[in-house]
Design a protein around this motif. Structure first.
Motif, mmCIF file in Angstrom:
data_model
loop_
_atom_site.group_PDB
_atom_site.id
_atom_site.type_symbol
_atom_site.label_atom_id
_atom_site.label_comp_id
_atom_site.label_asym_id
_atom_site.label_seq_id
_atom_site.Cartn_x
_atom_site.Cartn_y
_atom_site.Cartn_z
ATOM 1 N N VAL A 68 0.837 -1.200 0.000
ATOM 2 C CA VAL A 68 0.000 0.000 0.000
ATOM 3 C C VAL A 68 0.874 1.252 0.000
ATOM 4 C CG1 VAL A 68 -1.610 1.378 1.388
ATOM 5 C CG2 VAL A 68 -2.026 -1.063 1.066
ATOM 6 N N ALA A 69 1.858 1.294 0.866
ATOM 7 C CA ALA A 69 2.734 2.467 0.960
ATOM 8 C C ALA A 69 3.534 2.680 -0.319
ATOM 9 C CB ALA A 69 3.676 2.317 2.148
ATOM 10 N N ALA A 70 3.881 1.588 -1.007
ATOM 11 C CA ALA A 70 4.662 1.692 -2.238
ATOM 12 C C ALA A 70 3.833 2.207 -3.410
ATOM 13 C CB ALA A 70 5.268 0.341 -2.592
ATOM 14 N N HIS A 71 2.513 2.122 -3.298
ATOM 15 C CA HIS A 71 1.646 2.544 -4.392
ATOM 16 C C HIS A 71 0.888 3.836 -4.109
ATOM 17 C CE1 HIS A 71 2.247 -1.601 -5.794
ATOM 18 N NE2 HIS A 71 1.847 -1.166 -6.972
ATOM 19 N N ALA A 72 0.439 4.031 -2.882
ATOM 20 C CA ALA A 72 -0.533 5.083 -2.587
ATOM 21 C C ALA A 72 0.017 6.139 -1.641
ATOM 22 C CB ALA A 72 -1.791 4.455 -1.981
ATOM 23 N N THR A 73 -0.374 7.380 -1.898
ATOM 24 C CA THR A 73 -0.086 8.447 -0.945
ATOM 25 C C THR A 73 -0.961 8.269 0.295
ATOM 26 O OG1 THR A 73 -1.814 9.910 -1.795
ATOM 27 C CG2 THR A 73 0.356 10.028 -2.855
ATOM 28 N N ARG A 74 -0.682 9.047 1.304
ATOM 29 C CA ARG A 74 -1.492 9.018 2.523
ATOM 30 C C ARG A 74 -2.966 9.259 2.191
ATOM 31 N NH1 ARG A 74 0.122 10.637 7.915
ATOM 32 N NH2 ARG A 74 -1.701 10.973 9.244
ATOM 33 N N GLU A 75 -3.241 10.293 1.404
ATOM 34 C CA GLU A 75 -4.625 10.617 1.065
ATOM 35 C C GLU A 75 -5.283 9.480 0.287
ATOM 36 O OE1 GLU A 75 -7.174 14.099 -1.285
ATOM 37 O OE2 GLU A 75 -4.976 14.158 -1.245
ATOM 38 N N GLN A 76 -4.551 8.897 -0.649
ATOM 39 C CA GLN A 76 -5.102 7.793 -1.432
ATOM 40 C C GLN A 76 -5.371 6.566 -0.563
ATOM 41 O OE1 GLN A 76 -1.967 7.528 -4.299
ATOM 42 N NE2 GLN A 76 -2.696 9.310 -5.485
ATOM 43 N N ALA A 77 -4.468 6.274 0.365
ATOM 44 C CA ALA A 77 -4.654 5.109 1.235
ATOM 45 C C ALA A 77 -5.863 5.277 2.147
ATOM 46 C CB ALA A 77 -3.390 4.873 2.067
ATOM 47 N N PHE A 78 -6.029 6.448 2.732
ATOM 48 C CA PHE A 78 -7.193 6.666 3.589
ATOM 49 C C PHE A 78 -8.474 6.722 2.759
ATOM 50 C CE2 PHE A 78 -4.064 7.774 6.802
ATOM 51 C CZ PHE A 78 -4.647 7.237 7.953
ATOM 52 N N GLY A 79 -8.383 7.231 1.542
ATOM 53 C CA GLY A 79 -9.541 7.177 0.651
ATOM 54 C C GLY A 79 -9.930 5.745 0.348
ATOM 55 N N ALA A 80 -8.936 4.890 0.142
ATOM 56 C CA ALA A 80 -9.197 3.472 -0.098
ATOM 57 C C ALA A 80 -9.874 2.821 1.103
ATOM 58 C CB ALA A 80 -7.884 2.753 -0.417
ATOM 59 N N LEU A 81 -9.407 3.163 2.287
ATOM 60 C CA LEU A 81 -9.998 2.570 3.488
ATOM 61 C C LEU A 81 -11.442 3.047 3.676
ATOM 62 C CD1 LEU A 81 -9.346 0.570 5.662
ATOM 63 C CD2 LEU A 81 -8.382 2.423 7.052
ATOM 64 N N ASP A 82 -11.715 4.296 3.326
ATOM 65 C CA ASP A 82 -13.095 4.791 3.373
ATOM 66 C C ASP A 82 -13.976 4.023 2.390
ATOM 67 O OD1 ASP A 82 -12.437 6.648 5.298
ATOM 68 O OD2 ASP A 82 -12.248 8.323 3.881
ATOM 69 N N LEU A 83 -13.456 3.741 1.196
ATOM 70 C CA LEU A 83 -14.218 2.958 0.224
ATOM 71 C C LEU A 83 -14.495 1.556 0.759
ATOM 72 C CD1 LEU A 83 -12.415 3.955 -3.110
ATOM 73 C CD2 LEU A 83 -14.744 4.564 -2.435
ATOM 74 N N TYR A 84 -13.497 0.980 1.424
ATOM 75 C CA TYR A 84 -13.705 -0.351 1.992
ATOM 76 C C TYR A 84 -14.769 -0.319 3.086
ATOM 77 C CZ TYR A 84 -12.893 -4.796 4.287
ATOM 78 O OH TYR A 84 -13.081 -6.042 4.831
ATOM 79 N N ALA A 85 -14.762 0.737 3.906
ATOM 80 C CA ALA A 85 -15.788 0.869 4.945
ATOM 81 C C ALA A 85 -17.179 0.994 4.332
ATOM 82 C CB ALA A 85 -15.481 2.079 5.830
ATOM 83 N N ASP A 86 -17.278 1.649 3.171
ATOM 84 C CA ASP A 86 -18.581 1.847 2.525
ATOM 85 C C ASP A 86 -19.068 0.608 1.796
ATOM 86 O OD1 ASP A 86 -18.763 4.453 3.411
ATOM 87 O OD2 ASP A 86 -17.927 5.319 1.564
ATOM 88 N N TYR A 87 -18.150 -0.119 1.135
ATOM 89 C CA TYR A 87 -18.580 -1.192 0.234
ATOM 90 C C TYR A 87 -18.160 -2.584 0.688
ATOM 91 C CZ TYR A 87 -19.578 2.701 -2.893
ATOM 92 O OH TYR A 87 -20.066 3.870 -3.435
ATOM 93 N N GLY A 88 -17.094 -2.682 1.445
ATOM 94 C CA GLY A 88 -16.685 -3.976 1.971
ATOM 95 C C GLY A 88 -16.190 -4.969 0.944
#
Length: 405
Positions: A68-88
């Motif tokens: 995750v760290a090698a691909h995504a910025t901090r903002e992108q990683a937290f955005g991804a986690l928000d998407l996971y919380a919404d859609y699972g």
């Protein structure tokens, strides 16, 4: 909350910016015949391994967090986690427009960036099918995809091309289903409408439209494009005139009342209504006969300010093409990332939203209605030419989803 706490620790306690820079350098380093350059690459690769090893040692699921760290910025990683919380769930298929989405005349010199191409390769290698969904001809799309992604990926069986906005679907490696010609299912009534429109569109056009626009599309998509820079004042004038002309031409080909045709499409699209109103051509209250509605329901008229005016078959659209591509690819329970900029892409976005079958993203210069939809869902709006930013977010989403599976 544990996932959020670990992401905070990951981005607060480790030099993730250097990690991403080293990863990008290792991934995108061009092949050169130079011992010095090769040594530089090997040093970067060793540094990358050390940085990842530090993260692997710090977390129970260190491989995933290092990736995750090698691909995504901090903002992108937290955005991804928000998407996971919404859609699972993870994205299991990519649906991607090309022009002004993966590439941009104003942002990438009309080339798909190497970063984006590499990310697509990574998704493919991870088993995520790719559907390229475009208004371009099949030969054009195949050419630049083979050049950018390589023959092996394009012909792997995991990539499909929806071309000419849904006229056909090409999925190499699938035997008799490799090429599906969706237009073969259209009946003669619709075919005759497009025969008439195409035969008259340039010969009968007003002088300014005929000299200032050129024709794109196919037998079932007639598109006027300006001979001027997209979005310029002259292009806007020409496309507005072209739209008004296409509506009159359609009425003529249907032997229908022009005001009834204008009223039908003005009621359906506020942008079309605005163009007609500005020219004093928007009709008042008009009773559109049911028999005319039956035909117009099958014929789409679309307007893109300063870019294009078109008449197309509603039965040959990107949604139908994407559904066919999913069928050939064996995507039975899709959760798609749909990326696009136009109203034809919007239909795919609305379809996946209504079916709870995906998420959507758009460039910041997309059509107003596209941006309204994207901002009203997950707000995945990216800068011109920066489609890779959303791909990185989705990569992080998929890696984080794996942790609970």
């Amino acid at each position: 909350m544990e996932r959020y706490d670990r992401l905070y620790a990951l981005y607060d306690e480790f030099d993730t910016q250097t990690l991403r820079a080293q990863q990008d350098f290792v991934n995108l380093f061009p092949p050169v015949d130079s011992r010095v350059a090769l040594e530089h690459w090997e040093t970067a690769s060793d540094n990358l391994t050390e940085l990842k090893d530090d993260i692997r040692a710090a977390f129970p699921e260190g491989d995933a967090y290092a990736d995750v760290a090698a691909h995504a910025t901090r903002e992108q990683a937290f955005g991804a986690l928000d998407l996971y919380a919404d859609y699972g769930r993870a994205v299991n298929v990519l649906v991607l427009d090309v022009d002004e989405t993966l590439r941009s005349a104003g942002g990438t010199d009309n080339e798909i960036p190497r970063e984006t191409l590499h990310l697509l390769t990574e998704f493919h290698d991870a088993g995520v099918p790719i559907v390229i969904c475009t208004g371009q001809t099949l030969e054009n799309v195949k050419g630049f995809l083979i050049q950018g992604l390589g023959n092996e990926l394009v012909y792997s069986g995991g990539l499909s091309i929806v071309y000419e906005a849904g006229t056909g679907v090409f999925t190499p490696g699938h035997g008799p289903d490799t090429k599906r010609l969706l237009y073969e299912e259209l009946d003669e009534d619709v075919r005759s409408v497009f025969d008439g429109v195409r035969s008259k569109v340039l010969p009968d056009a007003p002088e300014d439209v005929r000299s200032g626009c050129h024709l794109q599309g196919n037998e079932f998509n007639v598109t006027l494009k300006p001979n001027y820079e997209t979005g310029s004042e002259r292009a806007v004038e020409l496309i507005d005139a072209g739209l008004r002309y296409l509506l009159a031409l359609l009425a003529d080909c249907l032997d229908a009342d022009a005001d009834a045709v204008r009223a039908y499409y003005a009621d359906a699209d506020p942008e079309i209504a605005g163009v007609l109103e500005d020219a004093g051509e928007r009709p008042g209250s008009v009773d559109v006969p049911d028999e005319l509605v039956d035909v117009l329901d099958r014929v789409d008229v679309a307007y893109y300010e300063g870019d294009a005016a078109e008449i197309a078959s509603r039965e040959l659209n990107k949604v139908v093409g994407v559904q066919s591509a999913f069928d050939v690819l064996g995507v039975e329970d899709p959760f798609a990332l749909v990326m696009g900029d136009s109203k034809s892409d919007l239909r795919v976005m609305e379809w996946v939203a209504s079916a709870d079958a995906g998420i959507s993203a758009a460039p910041e210069h997309a059509s107003g209605r596209v941006l309204e939809h994207v901002r009203g869902t997950d707000d995945l709006v990216f800068d011109r030419g920066a489609a890779g930013d959303v791909l990185r977010t989705v990569w992080a989403l998929n890696r984080l989803t794996e942790l609970d599976n």
